[in-house]
Design a protein around this motif. Structure first.
Motif, PDB file in Angstrom:
ATOM      1  N   GLU A 218       0.833  -1.206   0.000  1.00  0.00           N
ATOM      2  CA  GLU A 218       0.000   0.000   0.000  1.00  0.00           C
ATOM      3  C   GLU A 218       0.862   1.249   0.000  1.00  0.00           C
ATOM      4  O   GLU A 218       0.573   2.233  -0.707  1.00  0.00           O
ATOM      5  CB  GLU A 218      -0.917  -0.007   1.224  1.00  0.00           C
ATOM      6  N   ALA A 221       2.453   1.803  -3.442  1.00  0.00           N
ATOM      7  CA  ALA A 221       1.469   2.312  -4.396  1.00  0.00           C
ATOM      8  C   ALA A 221       1.199   3.801  -4.167  1.00  0.00           C
ATOM      9  O   ALA A 221       1.095   4.581  -5.123  1.00  0.00           O
ATOM     10  CB  ALA A 221       0.168   1.516  -4.283  1.00  0.00           C
ATOM     11  N   GLU A 222       1.110   4.207  -2.905  1.00  0.00           N
ATOM     12  CA  GLU A 222       0.867   5.621  -2.610  1.00  0.00           C
ATOM     13  C   GLU A 222       2.043   6.485  -3.044  1.00  0.00           C
ATOM     14  O   GLU A 222       1.857   7.569  -3.616  1.00  0.00           O
ATOM     15  CB  GLU A 222       0.609   5.802  -1.114  1.00  0.00           C
ATOM     16  N   ARG A 225       1.997   6.730  -6.823  1.00  0.00           N
ATOM     17  CA  ARG A 225       0.922   7.617  -7.269  1.00  0.00           C
ATOM     18  C   ARG A 225       1.349   9.076  -7.155  1.00  0.00           C
ATOM     19  O   ARG A 225       1.176   9.865  -8.092  1.00  0.00           O
ATOM     20  CB  ARG A 225      -0.338   7.373  -6.441  1.00  0.00           C
ATOM     21  N   ARG A 226       1.919   9.430  -6.032  1.00  0.00           N
ATOM     22  CA  ARG A 226       2.355  10.819  -5.826  1.00  0.00           C
ATOM     23  C   ARG A 226       3.506  11.169  -6.761  1.00  0.00           C
ATOM     24  O   ARG A 226       3.575  12.286  -7.286  1.00  0.00           O
ATOM     25  CB  ARG A 226       2.765  11.025  -4.364  1.00  0.00           C
ATOM     26  N   ARG A 229       2.344  11.948 -10.226  1.00  0.00           N
ATOM     27  CA  ARG A 229       1.708  13.264 -10.299  1.00  0.00           C
ATOM     28  C   ARG A 229       2.752  14.369 -10.350  1.00  0.00           C
ATOM     29  O   ARG A 229       2.591  15.371 -11.063  1.00  0.00           O
ATOM     30  CB  ARG A 229       0.787  13.473  -9.090  1.00  0.00           C
ATOM     31  N   ALA A 253       3.585  -1.741  -7.848  1.00  0.00           N
ATOM     32  CA  ALA A 253       3.106  -0.419  -7.417  1.00  0.00           C
ATOM     33  C   ALA A 253       2.408   0.302  -8.563  1.00  0.00           C
ATOM     34  O   ALA A 253       1.335   0.893  -8.386  1.00  0.00           O
ATOM     35  CB  ALA A 253       4.264   0.409  -6.882  1.00  0.00           C
ATOM     36  N   LEU A 254       2.999   0.249  -9.748  1.00  0.00           N
ATOM     37  CA  LEU A 254       2.385   0.905 -10.901  1.00  0.00           C
ATOM     38  C   LEU A 254       1.073   0.229 -11.283  1.00  0.00           C
ATOM     39  O   LEU A 254       0.102   0.906 -11.652  1.00  0.00           O
ATOM     40  CB  LEU A 254       3.351   0.894 -12.084  1.00  0.00           C
ATOM     41  N   VAL A 257      -1.607   1.570  -9.167  1.00  0.00           N
ATOM     42  CA  VAL A 257      -1.972   2.950  -9.508  1.00  0.00           C
ATOM     43  C   VAL A 257      -2.797   2.992 -10.796  1.00  0.00           C
ATOM     44  O   VAL A 257      -3.733   3.786 -10.928  1.00  0.00           O
ATOM     45  CB  VAL A 257      -0.701   3.818  -9.650  1.00  0.00           C
ATOM     46  N   PRO A 259      -1.618   3.726 -14.167  1.00  0.00           N
ATOM     47  CA  PRO A 259      -1.309   4.964 -14.896  1.00  0.00           C
ATOM     48  C   PRO A 259      -1.763   4.903 -16.349  1.00  0.00           C
ATOM     49  O   PRO A 259      -1.990   3.825 -16.909  1.00  0.00           O
ATOM     50  CB  PRO A 259       0.215   5.050 -14.806  1.00  0.00           C
ATOM     51  N   SER A 273      -0.210   9.929 -14.216  1.00  0.00           N
ATOM     52  CA  SER A 273      -1.301   9.550 -13.325  1.00  0.00           C
ATOM     53  C   SER A 273      -2.570   9.307 -14.129  1.00  0.00           C
ATOM     54  O   SER A 273      -2.756   9.902 -15.194  1.00  0.00           O
ATOM     55  CB  SER A 273      -1.541  10.655 -12.297  1.00  0.00           C
TER      56      SER A 273
END
Length: 391
Positions: A218, A221-222, A225-226, A229, A253-254, A257, A259, A273
């Motif tokens: 988790e 992944a966060e 994501r950031r 962005r 992780a991707l 998200v 993307p 993102s």
């Protein structure tokens, strides 16, 4: 592939100016906002945190950054991405800790225990636990303390061990630095206000509590994501380089998200993102003088959209660390240095035009006023910085 949205090089540079808070109209109101805009500020060099924040803050001097680090504690340093020290917001810190810092801390501990075992004097995990406990007790008793003060207060920290036994580089080294590093990596102590000015690296240490646990998947992944962005369009290879994660962890992780894929000017593809394929709002022209290791220069493995490869030899050291840079509208156009008498000097690598030269000179004046009587010498020195510094 032709049906994919196109994000041009010019668009990428506009994104960098606004999302990295470098255009004047995009500057941030607080230090944590600055750190979150670029995920984290490189903190290996004490002055980098301050100078990276300065370039992106709408107002405030060095004291503003000091308050965030040592009074509000809204910004904290973690040994994390690429085994590098970063200053991140306390809101993001648990995710950085779980995604990256925990694995690094565990590896650091294994390596040190191996070193203790090789020393042959019976020092083991139990001894290390006792040394760490005694160090924390000393901090509770004496308050914020430097490494040398802790060594004076805790006898076991004055112990020395042999490294590279029997080899060419055999040496006796103290354990204090290693014990303190492990406690910091585990989040049980943190750097407090240094002795001396904001450019000093002689930190005091304080006892603190570890970060709340977040499931590693988790957390990764966060962070991904950031990062997308802030740094997208970017590639899987860019994220792997920036984080230091395994390729498997990067891909997982991707995938979490989800993307979008876009085209770049050179015909290759990159990731953004989800839904982040529209044009960036237009912004005013901007100039920036960024410190060595600034995130905007270190955020990608491939920096071709903002850096002419011909300029790399002047701006990077032998290990791949970038020095102080001069920017104009999202691309690196030169480098800068501060001389011993306090004068700030810069050199442009090419001719960006009269408007750029005037804006860069004004930004150099703003930097000089902000730094005041302090002296900036990067820890990682590059050919151009060295040349400019001596005149």
């Amino acid at each position: 592939m032709s049906s994919l949205p196109l994000i041009s090089t010019a668009e990428r540079r506009r994104r960098l100016g606004r999302r990295h808070r470098l255009a004047p109209s995009a500057r941030a109101a607080s230090v944590p906002e600055v750190a979150d805009a670029v995920i984290g500020l490189h903190a290996t060099d004490a002055s980098t945190v301050f100078l990276s924040a300065r370039a992106r803050l709408s107002e405030g001097g060095p004291g503003t950054v000091e308050r965030a680090l040592y009074e509000d504690v809204s910004l904290v340093r973690l040994l994390s991405m690429r085994r590098t020290l970063f200053a991140v917001s306390t809101e993001l810190a648990p995710y950085v800790d779980s995604s990256t810092a925990r694995a690094i801390a565990a590896k650091e501990r294994r390596n040190f225990l191996k070193r203790l075992a090789e020393d042959g004097h019976g020092l083991d995990a139990d001894w290390l636990a006792g040394a760490e406990s005694a160090t924390l007790d000393a901090l509770d008793s004496h308050g914020p303390s430097t490494g040398s003060q802790l060594s004076a207060a805790v006898p076991v920290l004055r112990r020395k061990v042999t490294v590279e036994r029997g080899g060419k580089y055999e040496a006796q080294v103290g354990v204090a630095t290693h014990v303190i590093r492990l406690l910091a990596a585990d989040g049980r102590i943190r750097r407090d206000r240094p002795r001396g000015s904001w450019t000093s690296s002689q930190y005091r240490w304080v006892h603190t509590e570890p970060w709340p646990a977040v499931p590693p998947a988790e957390a990764r992944a966060e962070l991904a994501r950031r990062w997308l962005r802030s740094y997208g369009p970017a590639t899987e290879a860019d994220l792997k380089w920036w984080t230091g994660w395994t390729l498997t962890d990067v891909r997982k992780a991707l995938a979490a998200v989800g993307p979008d894929t876009v085209r770049l000017d050179d015909g290759t593809t990159a990731l953004v993102s989800p839904g982040d394929t529209g044009p960036e709002p237009e912004q005013e022209p901007w100039a920036a003088l960024l410190p060595a290791l600034d995130p905007s220069a270190m955020g990608w493995a491939d920096r071709g959209f903002h850096l002419d490869p011909a300029h790399r030899p002047a701006l990077f050291d032998y290990a791949g660390n970038i020095g102080p840079t001069v920017w104009w509208n999202g691309r690196i156009v030169g480098g800068w240095a501060q001389r011993a008498d306090g004068e700030f000097v810069h050199r442009l690598l090419g001719d960006p035009g009269g408007e750029a030269e005037r804006a860069i000179a004004a930004e150099a004046d703003r930097l000089a006023a902000w730094v005041g009587e302090a002296r900036i010498t990067p820890r990682m020195r590059t050919p151009l910085e060295r040349e400019l510094a001596v005149g």
